[in-house]
Design an enzyme around this catalytic site. Structure first.
Site, mmCIF file in Angstrom:
data_model
loop_
_atom_site.group_PDB
_atom_site.id
_atom_site.type_symbol
_atom_site.label_atom_id
_atom_site.label_comp_id
_atom_site.label_asym_id
_atom_site.label_seq_id
_atom_site.Cartn_x
_atom_site.Cartn_y
_atom_site.Cartn_z
ATOM 1 N N SER A 1 0.862 -1.183 0.000
ATOM 2 C CA SER A 1 0.000 0.000 0.000
ATOM 3 C C SER A 1 0.896 1.231 0.000
ATOM 4 O O SER A 1 1.676 1.420 -0.924
ATOM 5 C CB SER A 1 -0.946 -0.028 1.204
ATOM 6 O OG SER A 1 -1.856 1.043 1.147
ATOM 7 N N HIS B 1 -2.704 -0.663 -3.563
ATOM 8 C CA HIS B 1 -3.889 0.175 -3.436
ATOM 9 C C HIS B 1 -3.754 1.428 -4.301
ATOM 10 O O HIS B 1 -2.896 2.271 -4.041
ATOM 11 C CB HIS B 1 -4.100 0.578 -1.979
ATOM 12 C CG HIS B 1 -4.374 -0.582 -1.079
ATOM 13 N ND1 HIS B 1 -4.069 -0.588 0.264
ATOM 14 C CD2 HIS B 1 -4.910 -1.803 -1.334
ATOM 15 C CE1 HIS B 1 -4.430 -1.736 0.805
ATOM 16 N NE2 HIS B 1 -4.933 -2.499 -0.151
ATOM 17 N N ASP C 1 -4.717 -4.751 5.299
ATOM 18 C CA ASP C 1 -5.124 -5.523 4.129
ATOM 19 C C ASP C 1 -4.001 -6.490 3.766
ATOM 20 O O ASP C 1 -2.823 -6.136 3.805
ATOM 21 C CB ASP C 1 -5.422 -4.601 2.943
ATOM 22 C CG ASP C 1 -6.075 -5.346 1.784
ATOM 23 O OD1 ASP C 1 -6.709 -6.385 2.032
ATOM 24 O OD2 ASP C 1 -5.932 -4.879 0.638
#
Length: 336
Positions: free
Chosen positions: A12, A39, A131
């Site tokens: 990310s 992301h 995540d």
């Protein structure tokens, strides 16, 4: 000849730089297909394949629906699409967001775990929140390898630390050592697949069944008291070893940390909406007071000025709450 390794990489914040560093240290003839989920904002234009291709190691691309999987390629999830795989093929999906993201790392990791078992290697790099943790847990449960970037090296340690705390990871390594380990794994013979027994593979169906059973009065159910930040539906509580997650019946999924973050965002937006409404109320009351003054309605003028002052007092209090509790406030004009 060994079976090609299937490598799934999730990142990310800080992910582009870290991934570039990792790919620069891999050989062009790596006996592996690499899948990447980073992301991206939904409306972003990704140039990540071009960035990686400048390194002149392993070719990178945003795949198309149905592409065959070829060793020696890097497949990157395009913005606003989940990337997942079945045996031999790639699929893209615009389904429900997970942990507030599409593409989601968990979606990619789980699909690779189910499709490839012991051939799968999951790598968590820099990023915030968590995540990828649930997906890495599935890769590990299916007999794959779990590797996490050393949090002390990561630009953002949230995702690595979450994975380390929830998963019995095989390696915690710096990027240069992750590259060496991936090369070693690509040359290691892969044995018989471990059969899939993990209930998590059907968690979307499981939630639907639980919802139907409750509606028919067959059980009290495991619905939580929380609502989905995306659609407002009931969130169902799912347990997998020591990891607790939430999923609504249409498929939006959250870890505890990501749910808390989304609730923070929802609260912040609600507060800014109230802030703007109160400012408009004060402005409108002052305008009505001016109109009353022009008409010599002194009592009405006083009433409107009192209402304006009251609204402005509420604005001042609400502004202090926003400034104290929200580190990087969203300005009202950014909400539309």
């Amino acid at each position: 000849m060994t079976k090609p390794n299937i490598i799934a990489i999730g990142a990310s914040a800080g992910g582009v730089e870290t991934l570039s560093n990792l790919v620069s240290q891999l050989p062009s003839d790596l006996n592996a297909a690499i899948f990447v989920a980073i992301h991206f904002p939904p409306r972003a234009t990704s140039v990540l394949p071009q960035i990686l291709n400048r390194l002149k190691t392993i070719p990178a691309q945003h795949p198309a629906e149905g592409n065959a999987i070829t060793p020696g390629q890097i497949y990157i999830a395009p913005p606003d699409h989940h990337l997942f795989v079945r045996q031999g093929h790639i699929h893209l999906d615009h389904g429900a967001r997970e942990n507030g993201h599409r593409p989601a790392i968990n979606t990619l990791f789980r699909s690779i775990a189910y499709a490839y078992g012991r051939q799968a290697t999951g790598v968590i790099l820099t990023g915030t929140l968590d995540d990828g943790t649930a997906g890495l847990l599935t890769i590990k449960a299916r007999g794959g390898i779990a590797i996490v970037q050393d949090p002390n090296e990561a630009l953002f340690a949230g995702m690595p630390l979450s994975a380390i705390n929830a998963v019995e990871v095989d390696e915690i390594l710096r990027v240069r050592d992750i590259a060496k380990r991936l090369i070693e794994l690509s040359l290691t013979p892969i044995h018989e697949q471990k059969p899939m027994t993990d209930e998590i593979s059907h968690e979307g169906e499981w939630v639907a069944q639980e919802k139907a059973a409750i509606e028919q009065g067959e059980r009290t159910g495991l619905a939580s008291t929380f609502t989905c930040p995306d659609c407002g539906g009931v969130l169902w509580e799912l347990h997998d070893q020591n990891l607790m997650r939430y999923r609504c019946h249409v498929g939006h999924a959250y870890s505890i940390d990501s749910l808390l973050s989304e609730k923070d965002n929802s609260l912040e937006r609600a507060l800014w909406t109230a802030y703007r409404a109160l400012e408009e109320k004060a402005a409108l009351a002052r305008r009505m007071a001016a109109q009353a003054q022009r008409s010599n309605y002194s009592i009405s003028e006083a009433n409107f000025l009192e209402r304006a002052a009251e609204a402005e007092q509420h604005v001042a209090v609400l502004k202090q709450v926003l400034l104290q509790q929200i580190e990087l406030p969203i300005q009202p004009e950014e909400m539309d």
